[in-house]
Design a protein around this motif. Structure first.
Motif, mmCIF file in Angstrom:
data_model
loop_
_atom_site.group_PDB
_atom_site.id
_atom_site.type_symbol
_atom_site.label_atom_id
_atom_site.label_comp_id
_atom_site.label_asym_id
_atom_site.label_seq_id
_atom_site.Cartn_x
_atom_site.Cartn_y
_atom_site.Cartn_z
ATOM 1 N N ASN A 106 0.824 -1.214 0.000
ATOM 2 C CA ASN A 106 0.000 0.000 0.000
ATOM 3 C C ASN A 106 0.855 1.261 0.000
ATOM 4 O O ASN A 106 0.546 2.248 -0.658
ATOM 5 N N GLN A 114 5.481 -8.107 -8.751
ATOM 6 C CA GLN A 114 4.735 -7.574 -7.599
ATOM 7 C C GLN A 114 4.950 -8.386 -6.330
ATOM 8 O O GLN A 114 4.029 -8.595 -5.540
ATOM 9 N N GLY A 160 5.892 -5.182 6.264
ATOM 10 C CA GLY A 160 5.782 -6.576 5.815
ATOM 11 C C GLY A 160 6.906 -6.963 4.884
ATOM 12 O O GLY A 160 7.567 -7.982 5.059
ATOM 13 N N GLY A 161 7.172 -6.135 3.890
ATOM 14 C CA GLY A 161 8.249 -6.405 2.938
ATOM 15 C C GLY A 161 9.612 -6.367 3.605
ATOM 16 O O GLY A 161 10.504 -7.150 3.281
ATOM 17 N N GLY A 183 -0.934 -3.680 4.867
ATOM 18 C CA GLY A 183 -1.897 -2.615 4.596
ATOM 19 C C GLY A 183 -2.659 -2.821 3.301
ATOM 20 O O GLY A 183 -3.852 -2.515 3.217
ATOM 21 N N ALA A 184 -1.974 -3.337 2.292
ATOM 22 C CA ALA A 184 -2.654 -3.534 1.008
ATOM 23 C C ALA A 184 -3.872 -4.436 1.187
ATOM 24 O O ALA A 184 -4.938 -4.190 0.601
HETATM 25 C C1 LIG Z 1 5.700 -12.602 -1.885
HETATM 26 C C2 LIG Z 1 4.366 -11.958 -1.741
HETATM 27 N N1 LIG Z 1 3.505 -12.429 -0.833
HETATM 28 C C3 LIG Z 1 2.300 -11.847 -0.680
HETATM 29 C C4 LIG Z 1 1.934 -10.788 -1.451
HETATM 30 C C5 LIG Z 1 0.580 -10.139 -1.287
HETATM 31 N N2 LIG Z 1 0.775 -8.799 -0.706
HETATM 32 C C6 LIG Z 1 0.755 -7.690 -1.470
HETATM 33 S S1 LIG Z 1 1.002 -6.290 -0.590
HETATM 34 C C7 LIG Z 1 1.133 -7.163 0.841
HETATM 35 C C8 LIG Z 1 1.306 -6.447 2.154
HETATM 36 C C9 LIG Z 1 2.599 -5.754 2.267
HETATM 37 O O1 LIG Z 1 2.699 -5.228 3.550
HETATM 38 P P1 LIG Z 1 3.749 -4.116 3.859
HETATM 39 O O2 LIG Z 1 5.059 -4.463 3.278
HETATM 40 O O3 LIG Z 1 3.731 -3.852 5.319
HETATM 41 O O4 LIG Z 1 3.214 -2.840 3.064
HETATM 42 P P2 LIG Z 1 1.773 -2.133 3.233
HETATM 43 O O5 LIG Z 1 0.848 -2.783 2.265
HETATM 44 O O6 LIG Z 1 1.353 -2.301 4.651
HETATM 45 O O7 LIG Z 1 2.032 -0.694 2.893
HETATM 46 C C10 LIG Z 1 0.996 -8.531 0.615
HETATM 47 C C11 LIG Z 1 1.078 -9.558 1.673
HETATM 48 C C12 LIG Z 1 2.862 -10.345 -2.417
HETATM 49 N N3 LIG Z 1 2.604 -9.339 -3.240
HETATM 50 N N4 LIG Z 1 4.081 -10.925 -2.510
#
Ligand SMILES: Cc1ncc(C[n+]2csc(CCOP(=O)(O)OP(=O)(O)O)c2C)c(N)n1
Length: 535
Positions: free
Chosen positions: A376, A400, A428-429, A458-459
């Protein structure tokens, strides 16, 4: 030189591999040391995915050939996400994967490596025998560099160990850039002459063609924009609109949407760059070396097969001195997102992601190289952190995948050690790729890592909304600054604008430790670009 592994390593060094990354196990130990002995600098990553993404980012930002060295089986499967990202991005990359001997049918490490890598879009090559080793290696090199492919060169252990059969390395000569057909040049020149409001959108295939595109745009009065991967290409032009699509400002969006001709230069014009085609109201032309790109995502009225720089130069020649004001009758005005009025939602202990992004853009030196993870948050650094040129932004988002941002920033940093590397990640990343924080510290890279920390995926939160059971995607607050300090970074928790004085202090210090900023965010209710993507 005794073994075929050593011969392959020496051959790759001779072919000009500029930088190698990897995780060394028994299967790629000799090969990796042979690369190093041949003068190829090597970085030991902590995870094969990280190693591969570092190599991908290094190749993109330096335009030089990078290699990855992997152990057989699990070393390769760990790297598959990075290989997929590179393959989808058409990054010329050599992945050197040890493989079990053909006869070792019960080996623990055995998988069908050819099938695994072709499944994700890479080209599978193999060192078949000691006698063919040099030719096999040159073939892999040629496919990677001249066809812009991610090539996995499998090296069976028995062949690696066999006595070397040296043979001369026949350097493959690069093909000429593709010259467009004269009729296509005439047609594009006519379309530009007939256009009152032309916009150029430059993509990955245009990153080498900035001067030619600017010269043509000046002649026909075109406004300039890029896809995310080509961000920065026109950074210092007064006619630049920045990134086209979801990360664009309202002003840039309305100017692109009002264009009567959009030319995608080495650009797929996909749904992200065109807001699902909504920005393509007028005529659409595309210039690409690959005709499969024409109309792949949206309507294409005129497709020109050709190298972008060559085509832009040929079209300018075809215009024969003709010039027009085109879309340049008035200044584009403040086209940046950060210039738009907005209410700061920051509280006494949570900062607004718009605010922290704008302040960092002010504080960090402009000579920077920004890498962005997925989530997000990703629109904030992409839209707010200005970059000096097309080598200032690395966007490994073709697959992605979350978790690639930190490794991306390492590869980018090594490609441009003169610039301040900035990694922009979600929590998360960051936690998915955190193993490479040790690599950043060990290499002494003066990196700024910004974590947009909402203690959540968040996404997903904003995709499914408050009425859903969100317990699978929310997490307890984690002290990421303390975690980073444990790795050897300077950790800084940012809850308010005042906390950003810690950034100023780090910038004016020796920068002998990376800085990790744990930005505790106030909820944005779902970022603007994500809301639109999920519409
Ligand atoms: C390897 C992988 N697993 C799951 C996803 C699904 N996914 C997309 S965005 C996301 C959340 C990412 O969280 P964060 O890094 O905290 O960023 P935020 O969305 O909170 O800004 C997930 C799990 C993905 N894109 N890639």
């Amino acid at each position: 030189m005794t073994s075929t592994a050593e011969l392959v390593g020496a051959t790759l060094a001779e072919l000009g591999v500029a930088q190698a990354f990897g995780v060394v196990g028994s299967g790629n130990f000799v090969l990796t040391n042979a690369l190093r002995a041949g003068g190829v600098p090597y970085v030991a990553a902590r995870h094969e995915c990280g190693a591969t993404v570092m190599a991908d980012a290094y190749a993109r930002m330096s335009d030089r050939l990078a290699a990855v060295s992997l152990h057989q089986g699990c070393g390769l499967t760990n790297a598959l996400t990075g290989i997929t990202e590179a393959a989808k991005s058409r990054t010329p990359l050599l992945v050197l994967a040890a493989d079990t001997a053909g006869s070792a049918v019960t080996a623990n490490f055995r998988i069908d490596q050819d099938a695994a890598v072709t499944a994700v879009g890479a080209v599978s090559e193999r060192v078949h025998s000691p006698a063919s080793a040099v030719a096999d290696t040159v073939r892999a090199y040629r496919t990677a560099v001249h066809e812009r492919r991610t090539v996995v060169l499998n090296l069976p252990l028995d062949v690696q160990a066999a006595r070397a059969v040296p043979s001369p390395v026949a350097f493959p000569i690069a093909p000429q850039p593709v010259r467009p057909h004269a009729d296509a040049v005439t047609a594009l020149a006519a379309a530009l002459r007939g256009s009152r409001r032309p916009v150029f959108v430059a993509g990955r295939g245009a990153r080498h063609a900035g001067p030619e595109l600017r010269a043509l745009a000046d002649a026909v009065g075109a406004l300039l924009a890029t896809s995310a991967v080509a961000h920065g290409l026109f950074a210092d032009s007064e006619w630049s609109l920045g990134i086209s699509g979801g990360f664009a400002s309202a002003r840039a969006t309305s100017l692109i949407a009002d264009a009567d001709l959009v030319v995608g230069w080495g650009c797929a014009l996909n749904k992200w760059t065109t807001k699902r085609g909504e920005l393509l109201g007028g005529t659409v032309a595309q210039v690409d070396v690959d005709p499969a790109a024409f109309g792949a995502h949206n309507r294409c009225d005129l497709g020109v097969v050709g190298d972008v720089a060559q085509t832009a130069a040929d079209v300018l020649t075809a215009l024969d001195g003709y010039t027009q004001d085109g879309y340049r009758t008035a200044p584009v005005g403040p086209a940046r997102l950060r210039d738009e009025p907005r209410t700061d939602r920051s509280t006494s202990d949570r900062i607004d992601p718009h605010t922290v992004s704008a302040r960092l853009d002010d504080l960090l030196p402009r000579e920077r190289i920004v890498s962005v993870d997925s989530g997000n948050f990703m629109g904030y650094p992409s839209a707010y952190l200005s970059v000096p040129d097309e080598h200032g932004f690395c966007f490994t988002q073709a697959f992605q995948s979350i978790g690639l941002g930190l490794a991306t920033a390492i590869g980018a940093a090594l490609a441009h050690p003169d610039r301040l590397p900035v990694a922009a990640l979600g929590d998360g990343g960051f936690l998915m790729g955190v193993a490479e924080l040790e690599t950043v510290v060990r290499l002494g890279i003066p990196m700024v890592v910004v974590v947009y920390d909402d203690a959540a995926y968040g996404a997903e939160i904003h995709h499914f909304g408050a009425d859903a059971d969100l317990s699978t995607v929310t997490f307890p607050d984690t002290d990421l600054a303390a975690l980073a300090t444990g790795f050897g970074c300077t950790g800084l928790t940012v809850r308010t604008e005042a906390d950003l004085t810690g950034v100023t202090a780090w910038l004016s210090g020796p920068r002998d430790r990376p800085l990790l900023i744990d930005a505790k965010l106030v909820s944005d209710g779902g970022s603007w670009w994500l809301a639109e993507a999920f519409r």
